[in-house]
Scaffold this motif. Structure first.
Motif, PDB file in Angstrom:
ATOM      1  N   TRP A   1     -23.599 -26.922  19.311  1.00  0.00           N
ATOM      2  CA  TRP A   1     -24.332 -25.765  19.806  1.00  0.00           C
ATOM      3  C   TRP A   1     -25.592 -26.174  20.575  1.00  0.00           C
ATOM      4  CZ3 TRP A   1     -22.116 -21.149  20.072  1.00  0.00           C
ATOM      5  CH2 TRP A   1     -21.002 -20.917  19.272  1.00  0.00           C
TER       6      TRP A   1
ATOM      7  N   TRP B   1     -20.469 -12.452  22.208  1.00  0.00           N
ATOM      8  CA  TRP B   1     -20.127 -13.861  22.377  1.00  0.00           C
ATOM      9  C   TRP B   1     -18.857 -13.970  23.200  1.00  0.00           C
ATOM     10  CZ3 TRP B   1     -23.397 -17.457  20.185  1.00  0.00           C
ATOM     11  CH2 TRP B   1     -24.324 -16.958  19.247  1.00  0.00           C
TER      12      TRP B   1
ATOM     13  N   LYS C   1     -23.808 -16.335  25.027  1.00  0.00           N
ATOM     14  CA  LYS C   1     -24.345 -15.339  24.102  1.00  0.00           C
ATOM     15  C   LYS C   1     -25.204 -14.379  24.924  1.00  0.00           C
ATOM     16  CE  LYS C   1     -27.899 -15.152  20.541  1.00  0.00           C
ATOM     17  NZ  LYS C   1     -28.813 -15.981  19.765  1.00  0.00           N
TER      18      LYS C   1
ATOM     19  N   TRP D   1     -25.315  -9.057  19.249  1.00  0.00           N
ATOM     20  CA  TRP D   1     -24.993 -10.058  20.258  1.00  0.00           C
ATOM     21  C   TRP D   1     -23.526  -9.986  20.644  1.00  0.00           C
ATOM     22  CZ3 TRP D   1     -29.126 -12.056  22.355  1.00  0.00           C
ATOM     23  CH2 TRP D   1     -30.289 -12.191  21.595  1.00  0.00           C
TER      24      TRP D   1
ATOM     25  N   MET E   1     -25.236 -20.024  14.022  1.00  0.00           N
ATOM     26  CA  MET E   1     -24.264 -19.407  14.910  1.00  0.00           C
ATOM     27  C   MET E   1     -23.119 -18.807  14.091  1.00  0.00           C
ATOM     28  SD  MET E   1     -25.622 -19.855  17.719  1.00  0.00           S
ATOM     29  CE  MET E   1     -26.795 -20.863  18.579  1.00  0.00           C
TER      30      MET E   1
END
Length: 180
Positions: free
Chosen positions: A35, A21, A9, A19, A89
């Motif tokens: 995660w 990814w 990230k 963001w 997430m």
């Protein structure tokens, strides 16, 4: 074989995307994770997102050979959109595959995030051994046309039980209504 999915990230490069990814690696033989943060450098972070099972099928060995013959052998990781509104997430790991054909199908669908990740050397050897044991080369047989003349039958002329006053290939007329 269980494979841990490593997702990076980083801050987005536009104001519309906060963001960015990207699936950056897989961890063969990894344990379960949800995660778990592996490392952080400033605002960038890498997570062990989940552990998925890589299953090989003897019917897909041709697709595995395509993946192994690439300049950098890789496997496809598919992340789907998170369905849980309370999740922190935005992605949910769904699939990992060595099949180049299956991966390309997911990439063309435009849904979720599909990444081609380089295969670790041990995994390359494992897949190569599987292909060597199970691959059966299929002989290509060119299909020949049959000699039957298909242009002698006039299909599509309409129902032969209904008399046609004019051209049988005409477009149908719509229903006309009077103004009254």
């Amino acid at each position: 074989m269980p494979l841990g999915i490593v997702v990076r990230k980083t801050p987005g490069v536009t104001r519309w995307q906060k963001w960015s990814w990207k699936v950056v690696a897989v961890l063969p033989g990894a344990g379960p994770a949800d995660w778990r943060e592996l490392r952080r450098e400033g605002e960038a972070a890498e997570y062990h997102a989940a552990t998925l099972t890589l299953t090989l099928y003897s019917s897909d060995t041709e697709a595995y050979l395509v993946a192994l013959s690439a300049k950098t052998p890789g496997l496809y990781v598919v992340l789907g959109d998170q369905t849980d509104p309370e999740a922190q997430m935005p992605w949910r790991p769904e699939l990992v595959t060595v099949s180049a054909y299956e991966g390309q199908g997911y990439a063309e669908s435009g849904e979720g995030l599909v990444e081609l990740v380089p295969m670790p050397l041990g995994l390359i050897g494992w897949v190569r051994d599987f292909v060597a044991e199970h691959h059966v080369e299929e002989v290509f047989i060119k299909r020949k046309r049959d000699r039957q003349r298909v242009d002698l039958v006039e299909d599509g002329k309409g129902d032969p039980r209904i008399r046609q006053i004019s051209d049988v290939y005409r477009a149908p007329r719509g229903i006309t209504r009077g103004d009254g």
